[in-house]
Write a protein that holds these residues in place. Structure first.
Motif, PDB file in Angstrom:
ATOM      1  N   SER A  38     -34.209  26.983 -24.724  1.00 38.46           N
ATOM      2  CA  SER A  38     -34.503  25.900 -23.780  1.00 38.46           C
ATOM      3  C   SER A  38     -33.206  25.501 -23.070  1.00 38.46           C
ATOM      4  O   SER A  38     -32.108  25.773 -23.555  1.00 38.46           O
ATOM      5  CB  SER A  38     -35.101  24.695 -24.513  1.00 38.46           C
ATOM      6  N   THR A  39     -33.325  24.851 -21.923  1.00 38.95           N
ATOM      7  CA  THR A  39     -32.127  24.451 -21.172  1.00 38.95           C
ATOM      8  C   THR A  39     -31.301  23.412 -21.929  1.00 38.95           C
ATOM      9  O   THR A  39     -30.089  23.341 -21.759  1.00 38.95           O
ATOM     10  CB  THR A  39     -32.483  23.918 -19.777  1.00 38.95           C
ATOM     11  N   ASP A  40     -31.948  22.627 -22.778  1.00 37.63           N
ATOM     12  CA  ASP A  40     -31.244  21.605 -23.563  1.00 37.63           C
ATOM     13  C   ASP A  40     -31.064  22.049 -25.019  1.00 37.63           C
ATOM     14  O   ASP A  40     -31.038  21.239 -25.936  1.00 37.63           O
ATOM     15  CB  ASP A  40     -31.980  20.271 -23.495  1.00 37.63           C
ATOM     16  N   CYS A  41     -30.912  23.359 -25.223  1.00 35.22           N
ATOM     17  CA  CYS A  41     -30.858  23.946 -26.557  1.00 35.22           C
ATOM     18  C   CYS A  41     -29.656  23.454 -27.361  1.00 35.22           C
ATOM     19  O   CYS A  41     -28.672  22.951 -26.812  1.00 35.22           O
ATOM     20  CB  CYS A  41     -30.849  25.463 -26.470  1.00 35.22           C
ATOM     21  N   ILE A  42     -29.783  23.656 -28.665  1.00 30.67           N
ATOM     22  CA  ILE A  42     -28.744  23.288 -29.625  1.00 30.67           C
ATOM     23  C   ILE A  42     -28.542  24.469 -30.571  1.00 30.67           C
ATOM     24  O   ILE A  42     -29.509  25.054 -31.061  1.00 30.67           O
ATOM     25  CB  ILE A  42     -29.142  22.046 -30.439  1.00 30.67           C
ATOM     26  N   PHE A  43     -27.271  24.799 -30.822  1.00 31.92           N
ATOM     27  CA  PHE A  43     -26.914  25.828 -31.789  1.00 31.92           C
ATOM     28  C   PHE A  43     -25.989  25.196 -32.812  1.00 31.92           C
ATOM     29  O   PHE A  43     -24.942  24.658 -32.452  1.00 31.92           O
ATOM     30  CB  PHE A  43     -26.229  27.003 -31.081  1.00 31.92           C
ATOM     31  N   PHE A  89     -41.969  25.315 -35.683  1.00 35.72           N
ATOM     32  CA  PHE A  89     -40.934  25.556 -36.680  1.00 35.72           C
ATOM     33  C   PHE A  89     -40.923  27.040 -37.028  1.00 35.72           C
ATOM     34  O   PHE A  89     -41.969  27.677 -37.119  1.00 35.72           O
ATOM     35  CB  PHE A  89     -41.239  24.721 -37.936  1.00 35.72           C
ATOM     36  N   GLY A  90     -39.742  27.621 -37.216  1.00 35.85           N
ATOM     37  CA  GLY A  90     -39.666  29.021 -37.600  1.00 35.85           C
ATOM     38  C   GLY A  90     -38.423  29.325 -38.398  1.00 35.85           C
ATOM     39  O   GLY A  90     -37.456  28.546 -38.401  1.00 35.85           O
ATOM     40  N   VAL A  91     -38.455  30.474 -39.073  1.00 35.26           N
ATOM     41  CA  VAL A  91     -37.334  30.928 -39.889  1.00 35.26           C
ATOM     42  C   VAL A  91     -37.181  32.438 -39.692  1.00 35.26           C
ATOM     43  O   VAL A  91     -38.168  33.168 -39.661  1.00 35.26           O
ATOM     44  CB  VAL A  91     -37.576  30.632 -41.392  1.00 35.26           C
ATOM     45  N   SER A  92     -35.952  32.876 -39.551  1.00 35.06           N
ATOM     46  CA  SER A  92     -35.616  34.299 -39.582  1.00 35.06           C
ATOM     47  C   SER A  92     -34.650  34.517 -40.737  1.00 35.06           C
ATOM     48  O   SER A  92     -33.669  33.785 -40.882  1.00 35.06           O
ATOM     49  CB  SER A  92     -34.949  34.746 -38.280  1.00 35.06           C
ATOM     50  N   GLN A  93     -34.927  35.532 -41.554  1.00 36.33           N
ATOM     51  CA  GLN A  93     -34.059  35.907 -42.664  1.00 36.33           C
ATOM     52  C   GLN A  93     -33.439  37.250 -42.319  1.00 36.33           C
ATOM     53  O   GLN A  93     -34.118  38.133 -41.794  1.00 36.33           O
ATOM     54  CB  GLN A  93     -34.886  36.018 -43.942  1.00 36.33           C
ATOM     55  N   TRP A  94     -32.142  37.430 -42.621  1.00 34.80           N
ATOM     56  CA  TRP A  94     -31.438  38.638 -42.210  1.00 34.80           C
ATOM     57  C   TRP A  94     -30.197  38.846 -43.072  1.00 34.80           C
ATOM     58  O   TRP A  94     -29.800  37.962 -43.829  1.00 34.80           O
ATOM     59  CB  TRP A  94     -31.012  38.543 -40.744  1.00 34.80           C
ATOM     60  N   ILE A 111     -30.165  32.837 -43.046  1.00 35.40           N
ATOM     61  CA  ILE A 111     -31.387  32.476 -42.340  1.00 35.40           C
ATOM     62  C   ILE A 111     -31.024  31.649 -41.108  1.00 35.40           C
ATOM     63  O   ILE A 111     -29.993  30.976 -41.064  1.00 35.40           O
ATOM     64  CB  ILE A 111     -32.382  31.667 -43.210  1.00 35.40           C
ATOM     65  N   ASP A 112     -31.869  31.745 -40.124  1.00 33.14           N
ATOM     66  CA  ASP A 112     -31.864  30.826 -38.998  1.00 33.14           C
ATOM     67  C   ASP A 112     -33.097  29.953 -39.160  1.00 33.14           C
ATOM     68  O   ASP A 112     -34.197  30.471 -39.410  1.00 33.14           O
ATOM     69  CB  ASP A 112     -31.991  31.567 -37.660  1.00 33.14           C
ATOM     70  N   HIS A 122     -35.492  25.541 -29.189  1.00 37.63           N
ATOM     71  CA  HIS A 122     -34.718  24.332 -28.891  1.00 37.63           C
ATOM     72  C   HIS A 122     -33.513  24.224 -29.825  1.00 37.63           C
ATOM     73  O   HIS A 122     -32.406  23.900 -29.386  1.00 37.63           O
ATOM     74  CB  HIS A 122     -35.602  23.092 -29.008  1.00 37.63           C
ATOM     75  N   LEU A 123     -33.715  24.507 -31.114  1.00 41.83           N
ATOM     76  CA  LEU A 123     -32.640  24.421 -32.102  1.00 41.83           C
ATOM     77  C   LEU A 123     -32.566  25.718 -32.890  1.00 41.83           C
ATOM     78  O   LEU A 123     -33.584  26.196 -33.398  1.00 41.83           O
ATOM     79  CB  LEU A 123     -32.871  23.267 -33.076  1.00 41.83           C
ATOM     80  N   LYS A 124     -31.361  26.277 -32.989  1.00 42.87           N
ATOM     81  CA  LYS A 124     -31.060  27.414 -33.876  1.00 42.87           C
ATOM     82  C   LYS A 124     -30.013  26.908 -34.850  1.00 42.87           C
ATOM     83  O   LYS A 124     -28.883  26.610 -34.478  1.00 42.87           O
ATOM     84  CB  LYS A 124     -30.525  28.603 -33.074  1.00 42.87           C
ATOM     85  N   ASN A 125     -30.400  26.792 -36.115  1.00 43.55           N
ATOM     86  CA  ASN A 125     -29.538  26.249 -37.156  1.00 43.55           C
ATOM     87  C   ASN A 125     -29.311  27.353 -38.191  1.00 43.55           C
ATOM     88  O   ASN A 125     -30.260  27.830 -38.803  1.00 43.55           O
ATOM     89  CB  ASN A 125     -30.222  25.025 -37.787  1.00 43.55           C
ATOM     90  N   VAL A 126     -28.058  27.770 -38.392  1.00 48.19           N
ATOM     91  CA  VAL A 126     -27.728  28.936 -39.209  1.00 48.19           C
ATOM     92  C   VAL A 126     -27.245  28.512 -40.597  1.00 48.19           C
ATOM     93  O   VAL A 126     -26.440  27.586 -40.727  1.00 48.19           O
ATOM     94  CB  VAL A 126     -26.616  29.772 -38.531  1.00 48.19           C
TER      95      VAL A 126
END
Length: 138
Positions: A38-43, A89-94, A111-112, A122-126
């Motif tokens: 998103s344009t107002d994204c957060i990492f 809400f989502g999760v990626s495991q790697w 995970i993200d 909107h948010l990617k939290n690692v």
């Protein structure tokens, strides 16, 4: 919009969307990555001075932080991805692999954790489990 292996899909975020996002990371394709955001994204990175790691807000700041990963680890890859989405809400495991500037190998499971808004990330939290640096490949 493009298909699941090259860029975002239209509609709600799905596990296929997160798989395509992961594929863009492995291609080191910053434009494709930012199409998912998103344009107002957060990492929120895995490391940094705050409890959340380092927090990057807005498309330009996130773009710079994403690109910095490949600068620090030019052969960075996220392998063995598994993706889960439930509503917004989502999760990626790697497993993250690469070579550090000093030549040592990096391998870390992580995970993200994502939140979505209007079909975009909107948010990617690692979060990562870092192992000691491995010996350089011979």
């Amino acid at each position: 919009m493009t298909g699941p292996m090259t860029g975002p899909v239209t509609g709600p975020v799905t596990s296929a969307t997160l798989a395509a996002f992961s594929a863009a990371w492995n291609r080191h394709d910053i434009d494709a990555l930012m199409d998912f955001m998103s344009t107002d994204c957060i990492f929120q990175s895995a490391a940094g001075p705050d409890a959340c790691g380092s927090r990057h807000v807005g498309a330009q700041a996130v773009r710079q932080a994403f690109a910095a990963v490949w600068h620090a680890v030019p052969d960075a890859q996220w392998v063995g991805g598994r993706h889960f989405v439930h509503g917004d809400f989502g999760v990626s495991q790697w497993t993250f692999t690469g070579t550090a500037a000093d030549g040592s190998r990096i391998e870390a499971d992580g995970i993200d954790v994502f939140t979505f808004r209007d079909g975009k990330i909107h948010l990617k939290n690692v979060f990562r489990k870092v192992r000691p640096n491995l010996p350089a490949p011979r």
